[in-house]
Write an enzyme that holds these catalytic residues in place. Structure first.
Site, PDB file in Angstrom:
ATOM      1  N   ASP A 227      10.640  -5.057  22.727  1.00 25.50           N
ATOM      2  CA  ASP A 227      10.315  -5.610  21.420  1.00 25.50           C
ATOM      3  C   ASP A 227      10.093  -4.507  20.386  1.00 25.50           C
ATOM      4  O   ASP A 227       9.322  -3.570  20.621  1.00 25.50           O
ATOM      5  CB  ASP A 227       9.070  -6.487  21.518  1.00 25.50           C
ATOM      6  CG  ASP A 227       9.275  -7.690  22.428  1.00 25.50           C
ATOM      7  OD1 ASP A 227       8.749  -8.753  22.104  1.00 25.50           O
ATOM      8  OD2 ASP A 227       9.967  -7.558  23.451  1.00 25.50           O
TER       9      ASP A 227
ATOM     10  N   ASP B 235      11.479   0.504  25.688  1.00 26.34           N
ATOM     11  CA  ASP B 235      10.669  -0.672  25.424  1.00 26.34           C
ATOM     12  C   ASP B 235      11.623  -1.716  24.845  1.00 26.34           C
ATOM     13  O   ASP B 235      12.714  -1.379  24.363  1.00 26.34           O
ATOM     14  CB  ASP B 235       9.571  -0.308  24.416  1.00 26.34           C
ATOM     15  CG  ASP B 235       8.841  -1.518  23.894  1.00 26.34           C
ATOM     16  OD1 ASP B 235       8.398  -2.346  24.705  1.00 26.34           O
ATOM     17  OD2 ASP B 235       8.728  -1.652  22.655  1.00 26.34           O
TER      18      ASP B 235
END
Length: 211
Positions: A13, A11
Site C-alpha cells: 500500500d 511494501d
C-alpha cells in the site's frame, strides 16, 4: 526455489500500489475518513501497528465479501511498477511483496504485475461478510523483516544484495536488515532513516539502483 542474483521486497500500500487498500474497504462500510486517519497515524509510527490494524479492521465488520470486487477494481499500481518488476527479472532478481494489507486484494493484483511471491494479512469472514477480525498472525514490522530474511535464504541471496522499498514506519525493520533500504512515497520518519530516498512517485526511479 532456484537461486537469484538479488531480491527486492516491496511494501504494497502506497508503495507498489497507489492506494491504501484498507481505506477502500472502509469506504464500503461508510467509515473511510475514520480509518484513513488511523492508517496515517500508524504509518507515521505514532501507534503500534498491530494494535492499530486490529482497531481498523473492527471498523470493517459487516462489509460483504462481494464488495471486494469493487475494492479490487479501484486498486491502481504505482506508476512504473510493472516496468521495475520487468527490470528485476531481466537482471536475474526476484520481486516479492510483504504487506500489512490483505491477501484478499494482493492475490488478485500481484500476479499480473509479475510479483514472484507475496505475504499479507487475511480478513476473517463469517456469513459472507467481514467479521471485524484479522485471521491468523498479523504481518507487522517484525513480520516484514522476517519475510525478507526468509526469502533471501530461500533464494540464496546474501543480505547485501537485498533491497527493501517502503513508505511507512512498519517498513523500517525490513529496510534496516536489507542491504539497501529505500524510502518511496514515504513519511518523514522513514525518509530520515532510509539509506536512500526516492523523490518522484515513479518506481522506474529504482531501476538504476538494481544490482
Amino acid at each position: 526455489m532456484p537461486d537469484a542474483r538479488f531480491l527486492v521486497v516491496f511494501d504494497a500500500d502506497s508503495t507498489l500500489l497507489r492506494n491504501e487498500v484498507i481505506e477502500l474497504i472502509a469506504d464500503e462500510a461508510g467509515r473511510g475518513p475514520e480509518v484513513a486517519a488511523a492508517t496515517e497515524a500508524a504509518m507515521r509510527g505514532e501507534v503500534d501497528f498491530a494494535t492499530s490494524l486490529r482497531s481498523r479492521v473492527r471498523a470493517l465488520e459487516g462489509v460483504p465479501v462481494a464488495a471486494f470486487e469493487r475494492v479490487r477494481a479501484r486498486v491502481e499500481p504505482t506508476p512504473g511498477a510493472a516496468e521495475l518488476i520487468d527490470a528485476i527479472h531481466d537482471r536475474g532478481g526476484v520481486a516479492t511483496v510483504v504487506s500489512g494489507g490483505f491477501h484478499e486484494v494482493l492475490d488478485v493484483v500481484a500476479p499480473p504485475l509479475g510479483v514472484d511471491i507475496w505475504r499479507a494479512n487475511r480478513l476473517a469472514v463469517a456469513s459472507e461478510a467481514l467479521s471485524g477480525e484479522v485471521g491468523g498472525d498479523i504481518v507487522d514490522a517484525a513480520g516484514k523483516a522476517a519475510a525478507l530474511l526468509e526469502w533471501a535464504e530461500a533464494y540464496g541471496v546474501p543480505l547485501r544484495r537485498t533491497i527493501a522499498i517502503g513508505d511507512g514506519a512498519n517498513d523500517l525493520q525490513m529496510m534496516a536488515v536489507a542491504g539497501l533500504g529505500l524510502a518511496f512515497n514515504a513519511k518523514p520518519a522513514v525518509r530520515a532513516q532510509a539509506d536512500l530516498v526516492v523523490g518522484r512517485v515513479d518506481l522506474r526511479e529504482v531501476i538504476p539502483l538494481l544490482p
